[in-house]
Write an enzyme that holds these catalytic residues in place. Structure first.
Site, PDB file in Angstrom:
ATOM      1  N   GLY A  73       0.972  -1.171   0.102  1.00  0.00           N
ATOM      2  CA  GLY A  73      -0.047   0.242   0.008  1.00  0.00           C
ATOM      3  C   GLY A  73       0.884   1.393  -0.012  1.00  0.00           C
ATOM      4  O   GLY A  73       0.362   2.181  -0.653  1.00  0.00           O
ATOM      5  N   THR A  74       2.161   1.189   0.796  1.00  0.00           N
ATOM      6  CA  THR A  74       2.850   2.579   0.657  1.00  0.00           C
ATOM      7  C   THR A  74       3.337   2.739  -0.721  1.00  0.00           C
ATOM      8  O   THR A  74       3.168   4.242  -0.932  1.00  0.00           O
ATOM      9  CB  THR A  74       3.884   1.995   1.889  1.00  0.00           C
ATOM     10  OG1 THR A  74       3.473   1.827   3.100  1.00  0.00           O
ATOM     11  CG2 THR A  74       4.982   3.214   1.761  1.00  0.00           C
ATOM     12  N   ASN A 145      -7.719   4.025   8.569  1.00  0.00           N
ATOM     13  CA  ASN A 145      -7.028   2.980   9.097  1.00  0.00           C
ATOM     14  C   ASN A 145      -7.129   3.171  10.749  1.00  0.00           C
ATOM     15  O   ASN A 145      -6.684   1.991  11.472  1.00  0.00           O
ATOM     16  CB  ASN A 145      -5.570   2.846   8.909  1.00  0.00           C
ATOM     17  CG  ASN A 145      -4.845   4.126   8.691  1.00  0.00           C
ATOM     18  OD1 ASN A 145      -5.309   5.138   8.038  1.00  0.00           O
ATOM     19  ND2 ASN A 145      -3.717   4.278   9.553  1.00  0.00           N
ATOM     20  N   GLN A 175      -7.609  -0.007   3.706  1.00  0.00           N
ATOM     21  CA  GLN A 175      -8.466  -0.729   4.738  1.00  0.00           C
ATOM     22  C   GLN A 175      -9.950  -0.925   4.272  1.00  0.00           C
ATOM     23  O   GLN A 175     -10.641  -1.406   5.363  1.00  0.00           O
ATOM     24  CB  GLN A 175      -8.275   0.436   5.908  1.00  0.00           C
ATOM     25  CG  GLN A 175      -7.113   0.670   6.566  1.00  0.00           C
ATOM     26  CD  GLN A 175      -6.668  -0.412   7.446  1.00  0.00           C
ATOM     27  OE1 GLN A 175      -7.556  -1.257   7.929  1.00  0.00           O
ATOM     28  NE2 GLN A 175      -5.347  -0.496   7.674  1.00  0.00           N
ATOM     29  N   HIS A 197      -1.840  -7.599   2.834  1.00  0.00           N
ATOM     30  CA  HIS A 197      -1.726  -8.107   3.976  1.00  0.00           C
ATOM     31  C   HIS A 197      -2.798  -7.470   4.870  1.00  0.00           C
ATOM     32  O   HIS A 197      -2.969  -8.190   6.127  1.00  0.00           O
ATOM     33  CB  HIS A 197      -0.303  -7.910   4.687  1.00  0.00           C
ATOM     34  CG  HIS A 197      -0.030  -6.680   5.117  1.00  0.00           C
ATOM     35  ND1 HIS A 197       0.012  -6.200   6.463  1.00  0.00           N
ATOM     36  CD2 HIS A 197       0.129  -5.447   4.368  1.00  0.00           C
ATOM     37  CE1 HIS A 197       0.232  -5.000   6.555  1.00  0.00           C
ATOM     38  NE2 HIS A 197       0.436  -4.477   5.410  1.00  0.00           N
ATOM     39  N   THR A 235      11.483  -7.232 -10.602  1.00  0.00           N
ATOM     40  CA  THR A 235      11.049  -8.428 -10.930  1.00  0.00           C
ATOM     41  C   THR A 235       9.687  -8.725  -9.989  1.00  0.00           C
ATOM     42  O   THR A 235       9.632  -8.496  -8.677  1.00  0.00           O
ATOM     43  CB  THR A 235      12.143  -9.612 -10.406  1.00  0.00           C
ATOM     44  OG1 THR A 235      13.202  -9.457 -11.336  1.00  0.00           O
ATOM     45  CG2 THR A 235      11.577 -11.016 -10.705  1.00  0.00           C
ATOM     46  N   CYS A 329       1.811   1.902  12.251  1.00  0.00           N
ATOM     47  CA  CYS A 329       2.951   2.706  12.230  1.00  0.00           C
ATOM     48  C   CYS A 329       3.448   3.511  13.232  1.00  0.00           C
ATOM     49  O   CYS A 329       4.684   3.822  13.820  1.00  0.00           O
ATOM     50  CB  CYS A 329       3.292   3.161  10.986  1.00  0.00           C
ATOM     51  SG  CYS A 329       2.067   2.577   9.719  1.00  0.00           S
TER      52      CYS A 329
HETATM   53  N1  PLP Z   1      -2.813   2.982   3.815  1.00  0.00           N
HETATM   54  C1  PLP Z   1      -3.727   2.493   4.715  1.00  0.00           C
HETATM   55  C2  PLP Z   1      -4.861   3.104   4.781  1.00  0.00           C
HETATM   56  C3  PLP Z   1      -2.937   1.818   5.650  1.00  0.00           C
HETATM   57  O1  PLP Z   1      -3.586   1.565   6.835  1.00  0.00           O
HETATM   58  C4  PLP Z   1      -1.504   1.309   5.337  1.00  0.00           C
HETATM   59  C5  PLP Z   1      -1.006   0.275   6.518  1.00  0.00           C
HETATM   60  O2  PLP Z   1      -1.401   0.421   7.634  1.00  0.00           O
HETATM   61  C6  PLP Z   1      -0.860   1.595   4.307  1.00  0.00           C
HETATM   62  C7  PLP Z   1      -1.431   2.587   3.550  1.00  0.00           C
HETATM   63  C8  PLP Z   1       0.439   1.033   3.959  1.00  0.00           C
HETATM   64  O3  PLP Z   1       0.274  -0.323   3.365  1.00  0.00           O
HETATM   65  P1  PLP Z   1       1.439  -1.333   3.343  1.00  0.00           P
HETATM   66  O4  PLP Z   1       1.564  -1.995   4.810  1.00  0.00           O
HETATM   67  O5  PLP Z   1       1.288  -2.422   2.432  1.00  0.00           O
HETATM   68  O6  PLP Z   1       2.583  -0.428   3.003  1.00  0.00           O
END
Ligand code: PLP
Length: 389
Positions: A73-74, A145, A175, A197, A235, A329
C-alpha cells in the site's frame, strides 16, 4: 497463554486459500521462473501473475490491464501522488486523516491538506475551497485505518469534476478492501491503492489500479526492467501476487457474510467497553452520527481519558491481547494520532486511544477476552480518585 489477536487493521492473518495458492510458487520444483523471461517456467510464472491480475481486476471492477502490482500500500500511495505530480506538475490535495503514505508525499509536493469533521469525515466544503484548475491530484481514502470511518469517495469525485476537472482522483482503499464492495465504492476514483496483508494475503505486495479513464497516468517511481508495462519496474513477486489474488477473491466471495458477522461482534465489543469503563469515548461517533453505520465492520476505536495508551498496550500485551494505540506505524511514537487531532479530539483524550480491530477470523471468544482484560487494565492505570483507597 493463547493470544487474542485484535490488530487486524495492522495486518490480518493469511487466508488458507492464499497460503495454498502461494505454496507451489515458494516450494514447488517448478515455481521459480522469472515471469519476464521467455522459457516454459517463465511463461508459467507469467500466467500465474496474470491470473492473479484477473482476480484483482474482478474484485475491484476494473480491467486486468489497469492493475499495477506494487510492493504494498505504501508504494501504491507514493506512486499515485508522487507519480502523478511528476507526470503533471501541479497541486496535490488530500484529507488530513490520510495514511502517512499519502500525507507525506502530498506535503513533500507542497500540497494542500483538507480538514475533516468531528466524525472524521472529509469536509466537502473545505475540499471544494481547496480545488481549482491548478490541482493535479486529490487523494481521499476509502476508509480510515484508525477509526474505520468510511469516506464519501463519490462526492469527492463530483467536487473534483466540477472544480478541477483535469485532476486525478485517488483513493487509498487499503483498509476498505476487506469490508466494502470496491467495485462500487472505489468506482469514482481513477487510482485505487490496495495492500494484500490487510485482506488475508501476504505482506509486501499490493497494487495501484490506474484506470484508463485517468486524466494522468502516474510516472513510474521505480525505473529498470520495465515490468508492469513500464509502470513499475522490478521482478514480480510471483508468490506474493498469487497469494494477493487468491486472498482478494476469497475475501470478496465471503465479504457480505463476514462483514455482518464481524459487525455484530464489534458492536458487542464497543458497547461492552463503553458500559464497563466510565468516561470511555468512541472515536468518530457523535450526536450527528450516533451509530456506527459510517464505519467499516471491524473497527473498534475507543479513547480512555486519563490513561496512557502505551502503558495500556503494555498491560494488554502481558495478558495476551494484541492491539494498537493508533495506526500500527505510529504505535510507539510519542505524538498522539494526527487522525484524532484532525477530528478535534483533545490531546489528553487522544493520548488514551485504543484500536481493537477485528478481522475475517475474529471470534466471540476474542471479544469475551477483550472485555475481561481491557476494563481491568484501564482501572489499574487510572489514578485513584481523591478519597479512594
Ligand atoms: N494505507 C493505509 C490506509 C494503511 O492502513 C496502510 C497500512 O497500515 C498503508 C496504506 C500502507 O500499506 P502497506 O503496509 O502495504 O505498505
Amino acid at each position: 497463554m493463547a493470544l487474542t489477536y485484535l490488530d487486524h487493521a495492522a495486518s490480518t492473518p493469511m487466508r488458507p486459500e492464499a497460503t495454498e495458492a502461494m505454496l507451489p510458487w515458494l516450494t514447488g520444483p517448478e515455481g521459480h521462473g522469472n515471469p519476464s523471461g521467455s522459457h516454459a517456467l517463465a511463461r508459467r510464472a507469467r500466467r500465474a501473475v496474470d491470473d492473479a491480475r484477473d482476480q484483482v481486476a474482478e474484485a475491484v471492477g476494473c480491467r486486468p490491464g489497469e492493475v499495477v502490482f506494487t510492493s504494498g500500500g505504501t508504494e501504491a500511495d507514493n506512486l499515485a501522488v508522487a507519480g502523478t505530480v511528476a507526470r503533471r506538475p501541479g497541486v496535490a490535495v488530500c484529507s488530513a486523516i490520510e495514511h502517512h503514505a499519502v500525507l507525506h508525499p502530498v506535503e513533500r509536493a507542497g500540497g494542500r491538506v483538507v480538514r475533516v469533521d468531528a466524525r472524521g469525515i472529509v469536509d466537502l466544503d473545505a475540499l471544494a475551497g481547496a480545488l481549482d484548475p491548478s490541482v493535479t491530484i486529490v487523494s481521499v481514502m476509502a476508509a480510515n485505518n484508525e477509526t474505520g470511518v468510511v469516506q464519501p469517495v463519490a462526492a469527492v469525485a463530483d467536487a473534483v469534476r466540477s472544480r478541477a476537472p483535469q485532476a486525478v482522483v485517488h483513493t487509498d482503499a487499503v483498509q476498505a478492501a476487506a469490508w466494502l464492495d470496491l467495485a462500487q465504492h472505489a468506482a469514482p476514483a481513477h487510482l485505487v491503492s490496495l495492500s494484500a496483508h490487510k485482506l488475508g494475503g501476504p505482506k509486501g505486495v499490493g497494487a495501484l489500479i490506474v484506470r484508463d479513464s485517468s486524466p494522468v497516468a502516474p510516472a513510474p517511481l521505480l525505473l529498470g526492467g520495465g515490468q508492469e508495462r513500464d509502470r513499475r519496474s522490478g521482478t514480480s513477486n510471483v508468490a506474493g501476487i498469487v497469494g494477493f489474488g487468491a486472498a482478494l477473491a476469497a475475501g470478496t466471495a465471503a465479504r457480505a457474510g463476514t462483514a455482518s458477522r464481524v459487525g455484530v461482534l464489534r458492536d458487542r465489543l464497543v458497547d461492552g467497553l463503553l458500559a464497563a469503563v466510565p468516561g470511555a469515548i468512541e472515536a468518530g461517533v457523535t450526536d450527528v452520527a450516533p451509530d456506527r453505520a459510517h464505519k467499516v465492520a471491524g473497527a473498534c476505536h475507543v479513547c480512555f481519558p486519563g490513561v496512557d495508551a502505551e502503558e495500556l498496550l503494555f498491560l494488554l500485551d502481558q495478558d495476551g491481547v494484541c492491539a494498537s494505540a493508533a495506526s500500527s506505524c505510529a504505535s510507539g511514537a510519542a505524538e498522539p494520532s494526527h487522525v484524532l487531532a484532525a477530528m478535534g479530539v483533545p490531546r489528553e483524550v487522544a493520548a488514551g486511544s485504543l484500536r481493537l480491530s477485528l478481522g475475517w477470523c475474529s471470534t466471540g471468544a476474542d471479544v469475551d477476552r477483550a472485555l475481561e482484560v481491557v476494563p481491568a487494565a484501564v482501572a489499574r492505570l487510572r489514578p485513584v480518585p481523591a478519597g479512594g483507597s
